[in-house]
Write an enzyme that holds these catalytic residues in place. Structure first.
Site, PDB file in Angstrom:
ATOM      1  CB  CYS A   1     -13.529 -52.377  13.441  1.00 12.43           C
ATOM      2  SG  CYS A   1     -13.456 -50.735  12.707  1.00 12.43           S
TER       3      CYS A   1
ATOM      4  CG  HIS B   1     -14.766 -48.810  17.071  1.00 16.77           C
ATOM      5  ND1 HIS B   1     -13.693 -47.974  17.280  1.00 16.77           N
ATOM      6  CD2 HIS B   1     -14.649 -49.272  15.790  1.00 16.77           C
ATOM      7  CE1 HIS B   1     -12.961 -47.936  16.172  1.00 16.77           C
ATOM      8  NE2 HIS B   1     -13.509 -48.708  15.265  1.00 16.77           N
TER       9      HIS B   1
END
Ligand code: A2P
Length: 339
Positions: free
Chosen positions: A134, A247
């Site tokens: 990710c 994130h």
């Protein structure tokens, strides 16, 4: 069995009850992927549980070696050991695997794909395609146009990664710990080695002999593989922070060609999958809570590096469960059916 174009496809989601698996189901629905039959697979723990797809109830089935018969695509997100064990059965059944785990990413013959960056890595008759880590996905979406124009020499990156990257249990752990701390009670940790509530853990995945974590080395190796350039130096520090979704990353990029923050801002405004949010005077910059549920990779805080001539700094935020996982996987399937 060769892949052939159809009007609709049978799709299996492996790990359907997990944090990423659930997003895979909603992403297939939202993007109106041409699904004929959707099969939801998980372990015995949640077989029988009912999930919905486009308003239809579908019972979760137990994943077995024969789950892939008659399926066209299997989107895996149940961890590397499940992928290693079951992906071969999917391939044998002629069902294309798009694997969100780390199991196959660095295998020489397995493409590691971010559709905005290296769509051509997908072969005519794909068997297993790996979905990158990710943190790497959101970073390379921003690095790719910069590399194409200025040639990147070195990237120094620090991540601020949300707990949803560790799955449903980690989301629950942050919730219960936060409430306990606010109530003045003791906390206990199961998913992480330390309390994550009101804390930052410079530790994601396991430590390796070189002192880096496996997550950090994924950013080094996967970035090179996706951008197709082993000369790019990547210096990573990955940190888990008490954020539920998205994130964030602080990135310093050093290039061969002269570069400026202003020029990169213009470049990224016209690059696929990116939204530039950069108006510091109005306190506008990418935020985890704004990126949650969105498809784009958000870039802002673009600045010239004051300590080096050909270098810039910026801040990247994206929803780790969407572009960082489910959306990227569905985009790969879209590329295959769209050819
Ligand atoms: P289950 O609900 O049966 O545990 P997360 O990343 O949020 O922790 O989710 C992991 C996903 O992977 C869940 O859907 C989980 O299903 C699934 N899973 C974990 N281990 C297995 C396994 N051995 N076989 C099938 N599915 C698994």
């Amino acid at each position: 069995m060769a892949f052939s174009k159809k009007e609709k496809y049978n799709v299996a989601v492996v790990g359907a009850t997990g944090a990423v698996g659930r997003r895979m189901i909603t992403t297939l629905a939202e993007r109106d992927f041409p699904v004929d039959r959707l099969v939801l697979l998980a372990s015995a723990r949640s077989a029988g549980q009912v999930l919905t797809f486009k308003g239809k109830s579908i019972a979760v089935e137990l994943l077995t070696e024969s789950s892939f018969a008659g399926q066209d695509f299997a989107l895996f997100s149940a961890g590397a050991s499940v992928s290693l064990k079951y992906a071969p059965f999917s391939v044998d059944a002629g069902c294309i695997v798009i694997d969100n785990s780390s199991a196959f990413r660095m295998e020489k013959d397995i493409p590691l794909v971010v559709p905005e960056v290296n769509p051509d890595a997908i072969p005519d008759q794909p068997e297993i395609i790996a979905n990158p880590n990710c943190s790497t996905i959101q970073m390379v979406v921003a690095l790719h146009p910069i590399h194409a124009k200025y040639r990147i020499k070195r990237v120094v990156v620090s991540t601020y990664q949300s707990v949803s990257g560790s799955g449903q249990k980690a989301i629950a752990e942050l919730t219960t710990q936060s409430m306990a701390v606010l109530d003045g009670k003791d906390t206990s940790s199961e998913v992480y080695p330390h309390q994550i509530a009101f804390n930052c853990l410079p530790h994601i995945d396991v430590f390796l002999d070189n002192g880096y974590t496996k997550e950090e080395m994924k950013m080094v190796n996967e970035t090179r593989k996706i951008l197709g350039d082993d000369s790019i130096q990547v210096s990573p520090t990955t940190v888990r922070v008490p954020v539920f979704y998205s994130h964030s990353e602080s990135v310093n990029v050093e290039t061969e060609a002269p570069i400026s923050a202003e020029a990169v801002k213009k470049l990224l405004r016209h690059s696929p999958g990116i939204r530039v949010v950069d108006d510091p005077e109005r306190s506008e910059y990418p935020l985890a809570i704004d990126a949650e549920g969105k498809d784009e990779v958000f870039v802002g805080r673009l600045r010239n590096d004051l300590s080096r001539k050909k270098a810039i700094n910026f801040w990247i935020v994206s929803d780790n469960l969407r572009k960082g996982a489910a959306l990227n996987a569905v985009q790969i399937a879209e590329l295959i059916v769209g050819r």
